[in-house]
Design a protein around this motif. Structure first.
Motif, PDB file in Angstrom:
ATOM      1  N   PRO A  57     -15.690 119.080  64.950  1.00  0.00           N
ATOM      2  CA  PRO A  57     -15.941 119.055  63.498  1.00  0.00           C
ATOM      3  C   PRO A  57     -17.272 119.707  63.131  1.00  0.00           C
ATOM      4  O   PRO A  57     -18.153 119.902  63.981  1.00  0.00           O
ATOM      5  N   GLY A  58     -17.390 120.019  61.835  1.00  0.00           N
ATOM      6  CA  GLY A  58     -18.611 120.629  61.333  1.00  0.00           C
ATOM      7  C   GLY A  58     -19.769 119.657  61.293  1.00  0.00           C
ATOM      8  O   GLY A  58     -19.628 118.459  61.577  1.00  0.00           O
ATOM      9  N   PRO A  59     -20.938 120.158  60.918  1.00  0.00           N
ATOM     10  CA  PRO A  59     -22.159 119.337  60.943  1.00  0.00           C
ATOM     11  C   PRO A  59     -22.121 118.120  60.022  1.00  0.00           C
ATOM     12  O   PRO A  59     -22.783 117.126  60.302  1.00  0.00           O
ATOM     13  N   GLU A  60     -21.343 118.175  58.928  1.00  0.00           N
ATOM     14  CA  GLU A  60     -21.318 117.034  58.022  1.00  0.00           C
ATOM     15  C   GLU A  60     -20.647 115.820  58.655  1.00  0.00           C
ATOM     16  O   GLU A  60     -20.995 114.678  58.331  1.00  0.00           O
ATOM     17  N   PHE A  61     -19.685 116.038  59.547  1.00  0.00           N
ATOM     18  CA  PHE A  61     -19.083 114.914  60.267  1.00  0.00           C
ATOM     19  C   PHE A  61     -20.114 114.276  61.205  1.00  0.00           C
ATOM     20  O   PHE A  61     -20.213 113.052  61.295  1.00  0.00           O
ATOM     21  N   HIS A  62     -20.874 115.122  61.911  1.00  0.00           N
ATOM     22  CA  HIS A  62     -21.912 114.595  62.804  1.00  0.00           C
ATOM     23  C   HIS A  62     -22.937 113.796  62.009  1.00  0.00           C
ATOM     24  O   HIS A  62     -23.372 112.716  62.453  1.00  0.00           O
ATOM     25  N   ARG A  63     -23.313 114.335  60.853  1.00  0.00           N
ATOM     26  CA  ARG A  63     -24.291 113.619  60.021  1.00  0.00           C
ATOM     27  C   ARG A  63     -23.696 112.302  59.506  1.00  0.00           C
ATOM     28  O   ARG A  63     -24.382 111.275  59.452  1.00  0.00           O
ATOM     29  N   TRP A  64     -22.406 112.319  59.145  1.00  0.00           N
ATOM     30  CA  TRP A  64     -21.758 111.110  58.643  1.00  0.00           C
ATOM     31  C   TRP A  64     -21.749 110.011  59.704  1.00  0.00           C
ATOM     32  O   TRP A  64     -22.055 108.848  59.412  1.00  0.00           O
ATOM     33  N   PHE A  65     -21.403 110.378  60.922  1.00  0.00           N
ATOM     34  CA  PHE A  65     -21.411 109.392  62.001  1.00  0.00           C
ATOM     35  C   PHE A  65     -22.819 108.835  62.208  1.00  0.00           C
ATOM     36  O   PHE A  65     -22.995 107.633  62.429  1.00  0.00           O
ATOM     37  N   ARG A  66     -23.808 109.694  62.119  1.00  0.00           N
ATOM     38  CA  ARG A  66     -25.190 109.224  62.314  1.00  0.00           C
ATOM     39  C   ARG A  66     -25.611 108.290  61.184  1.00  0.00           C
ATOM     40  O   ARG A  66     -26.315 107.297  61.421  1.00  0.00           O
ATOM     41  N   LEU A  67     -25.181 108.585  59.961  1.00  0.00           N
ATOM     42  CA  LEU A  67     -25.493 107.686  58.852  1.00  0.00           C
ATOM     43  C   LEU A  67     -24.867 106.313  59.062  1.00  0.00           C
ATOM     44  O   LEU A  67     -25.481 105.276  58.765  1.00  0.00           O
TER      45      LEU A  67
END
Length: 722
Positions: free
Chosen positions: A299-309
């Motif tokens: 997935p793109g970076p927004e998925f990675h950021r979402w998981f981190r949030l």
């Protein structure tokens, strides 16, 4: 998984607090750089409740602010944008306050009704619950964060409010169900504990562009980490909840610890050890599913950021639940910091405090939303008087229709000849047609408007009850008569009153209810009563011209059309506002006729537009303004366009309609074609846009004069916008 997240709005969480806590999570929290913004919002919503007339004791409650770990919103959502963090904090603190006084409800039924009132206020629905100052305070405060959320981000704000309503729709019967398996319990709690609200709140406040579809595509993963948060909340809040249950403050106990105690036949400490392990297991499963998703989908970076949030919120939930004075009676209480000039401002999240918590048991989980426990529930109700049957105005100032004033000390009841307001004999034959139309689904805008006006005028509860009743009667009676005059077979998606009860009986009931409305209004001040009479005259004059134009098939000019609206729809709105002003205890000189006229104009043209485009709710798809031969704005625009071209086609269609008292489907198609060719629908939509902007400008001017924003009216305008 290596942390490559760019942190734009947060700092590292203090090690001395985190290391001491020993929470069951691998995810270390961060804290927002704007924690003071969250604090300020939390104190502001409590101030707003007090300023609106609530009991000042509500300010002593403990919500998001935690002097040890920091504001809950600042560590649940450390990457929040500051302006959105303020709105979210205001909203969640409101939820805490609602819950703080919930235990005072005597029955589960009462709590369900109070929750439904909150939902209705966001949907413009009208119910029979008592309308008083207490409910108005809650409604106005809730309207504020709804409006601000929608204005900030309409798409995500709408999603957030949708989840808010879903969470409050959970019934006491669902909450009181006894669960034997943790899995079943968590399926219920993901809604009841507000985890879905938490998820959308994270999207609303955080600096991320992930879409709703993307969030929902990985919800099966996020639910696992939210399950862990719910279980840890139950662990941390156990002592407070069991104390409330055993002391009788909570009528039932909803907590995973009690489920494990029964399932494994262990004591509370043994169950808590098991719960600790369950929490870690759900976190492990989350990590497993997250990694699998990333491996399969890249997935793109927004998925990675979402998981981190999600992971940051888990750490924030863990530490806040561990230290919050909301769950731990020995924890330091928050206190507001003070500016140099002595005025209060938002306190730093680590400020020591002396405020005491309320006696209500904790119902807001680590996700910052309602965690309902027990059956004794109630809407936040600061100490104000209940509605009375009559106005608070001195009796000698009220209008009397018949008879002399009752003698002092008279023992006559309200149903005897000695009372000028005695009840006359009536039965179902007399009133059944009115009861029928009153039972049909309504739009609710009228009720919301009265609530909005009362935030300005602060009318005594007794007078508000009378005005509400009078306006309801006059409105419903006008509908009964309109349907006869327009030969309309349908009203709000159901048969019109006269179709069921006959024209003669419907007219008789309408006349009888007019007398009931006047009788009720006579209990108000002379000014309010005369206002009613004047606006009723205007309403009937406007209707007379409307009927004349339809019967003779003579379309009015645009100025005449707008005058009709001001006399009819605008008149009903002015009737309400001027009666409220006449009974006001605040802003007694605040005249809002201009605002009501614009609102009436917008409301009627909106109705015209929705009728002609088939988007009106509660109306018959088979009989509408075209069948009645009504000259609405889009029709008049098209007629004017044809007149310029020397055509009489559209006018001829309306004249032909008189022979059949309705318009055929083929004729309607032709009319709509001509309206589209003339640009009449676009013209009407543009007029609505201009009027809505004019409404907002006039509202802002009135708010400035009144000295306060009217959030209920702002929310109403938002809901009415096309």
């Amino acid at each position: 998984m290596m942390d490559l997240t760019e942190y734009r709005h947060s700092n590292e969480f203090p090690s001395e607090v985190w290391d001491k806590a020993k929470c069951p999570t691998q995810f270390r929290p961060r804290i927002s750089r704007y924690a003071s913004v969250a604090d300020d919002a939390c104190w502001t919503v409590r101030d707003d409740m007090v300023a609106a007339g609530g009991n000042e004791s509500i300010t002593r409650g403990v919500g998001c602010v935690d002097p040890v770990s920091g504001n809950a919103m600042a560590i649940w959502f450390p990457e929040a944008l500051p302006e959105r963090l303020y709105i979210g904090s205001y909203m969640i603190e409101f939820a805490f306050m609602h819950d703080d006084l919930a235990d005072s409800a005597e029955t589960s039924e009462e709590f369900d009704q109070s929750n439904q009132a909150l939902i209705d206020s966001l949907e413009l629905k009208s119910r029979d619950e008592k309308k008083n100052r207490k409910n108005l305070i809650m409604k106005s405060t809730q309207a504020r964060f709804a409006v601000e959320a929608l204005d900030t981000d309409e798409e995500v704000g709408t999603w957030l409010i949708e989840q808010w309503k879903n969470q409050f729709s959970v019934s006491s019967e669902q909450r009181d169900k006894e669960y034997t398996a943790i899995e079943d319990y968590l399926k219920f709690r993901i809604v009841d504990a507000g985890a879905d609200i938490f998820l959308v709140m994270m999207r609303f406040v955080s600096d991320t562009t992930i879409t709703r579809a993307e969030v929902e595509s990985v919800k099966y993963i996020s639910d696992l980490i939210l399950h862990a948060q719910i279980l840890w909340h139950d662990y941390a809040s156990w002592q407070k909840e069991i104390d409330a249950f055993e002391s009788g403050q909570a009528a039932s106990l909803v907590n995973a610890v009690s489920i494990l105690m029964k399932k494994h036949n262990v004591d509370a400490e043994g169950a808590k050890r098991l719960l600790w392990d369950e929490t870690l297991e759900y976190e492990r499963r989350y990590c497993e599913e997250r990694d699998l998703f990333i491996q399969k989908n890249s997935p793109g970076p927004e998925f990675h950021r979402w998981f981190r949030l999600l992971e940051l919120s888990t750490g924030g939930n863990a530490i806040w639940s561990f230290t919050s004075p909301r769950y731990h009676k020995d924890a330091p209480r928050p206190v507001r910091a003070r500016k140099a000039n002595g005025s209060t401002t938002s306190g730093n999240s680590t400020t020591q405090a002396t405020h005491k918590t309320s006696n209500g048991s904790s119902k807001v989980n680590g996700n910052g939303v309602l965690n309902k426990v027990g059956t004794k529930r109630k809407l936040l109700t600061p100490d104000t008087s209940e509605p009375e049957e009559e106005s608070d105005a001195p009796r000698e100032k009220r209008v009397r229709i018949i008879g002399p004033p009752a003698e002092h000390g008279s023992s006559h009841s309200a149903k005897t000849n000695g009372d000028p307001h005695r009840e006359v004999d009536e039965d179902s034959v007399t009133t059944e047609p009115y009861k029928y139309i009153s039972s049909l689904p309504a739009k609710g805008a009228r009720d919301q408007l009265l609530d909005a006006l009362n935030t300005w005028y602060n009318v005594p509860d007794g007078a508000v009850t009378i005005i509400r009743r009078v306006v309801e009667i006059m409105h419903n009676v006008s509908l009964m008569l309109d349907d006869i005059q327009d030969n309309s077979p349908m009203r709000r998606g159901f048969p019109s009153t006269h179709v069921i009860f006959g024209e003669a009986q419907t007219i008789n009931t309408s006349t009888f209810m007019y007398t009931k409305g006047l009788e009720a209004a006579s209990r108000l001040s002379p000014k309010a009563f005369l206002t009613l009479i004047e606006e009723l005259k205007q309403l009937h004059i406007g209707q007379a011209h409307d009927l004349h134009e339809t019967y003779h098939c003579t379309p009015p000019s645009l100025p005449e059309y707008f005058k009709r609206i001001e006399q009819k729809t605008g008149g009903l709105f002015r009737m309400a506002s001027k009666m409220m002003q006449a009974e006001a205890s605040r802003n007694t000189s605040l005249n809002i006729d201009a605002l009501m006229n614009i609102l009436g104009r917008y409301y009627q043209i909106r109705d015209d537009y929705q009728d002609i485009t088939g988007t009106s709710t509660g109306k018959s798809a088979h009989y509408g303004d075209l069948d009645q031969g009504t000259f609405t704005l889009p029709v008049m625009h098209a007629l004017e366009d044809q007149e310029k071209k020397g055509s009489t086609e559209l006018l001829s269609i309306f004249q032909a309609r008189r022979n059949t008292s309705r318009m055929s489907a083929d004729m309607k198609k032709l009319v709509l074609l001509r309206l589209e060719e003339a640009g009449s629908l676009k013209y009407t939509k543009d007029i609505l846009t201009e009027l809505h902007d004019e409404l907002k400008q006039e509202l802002a001017a009135v708010e400035e004069q009144a000295g306060s924003k009217n959030w209920i009216l702002r929310l109403l305008l938002h809901k009415l916008k096309i």
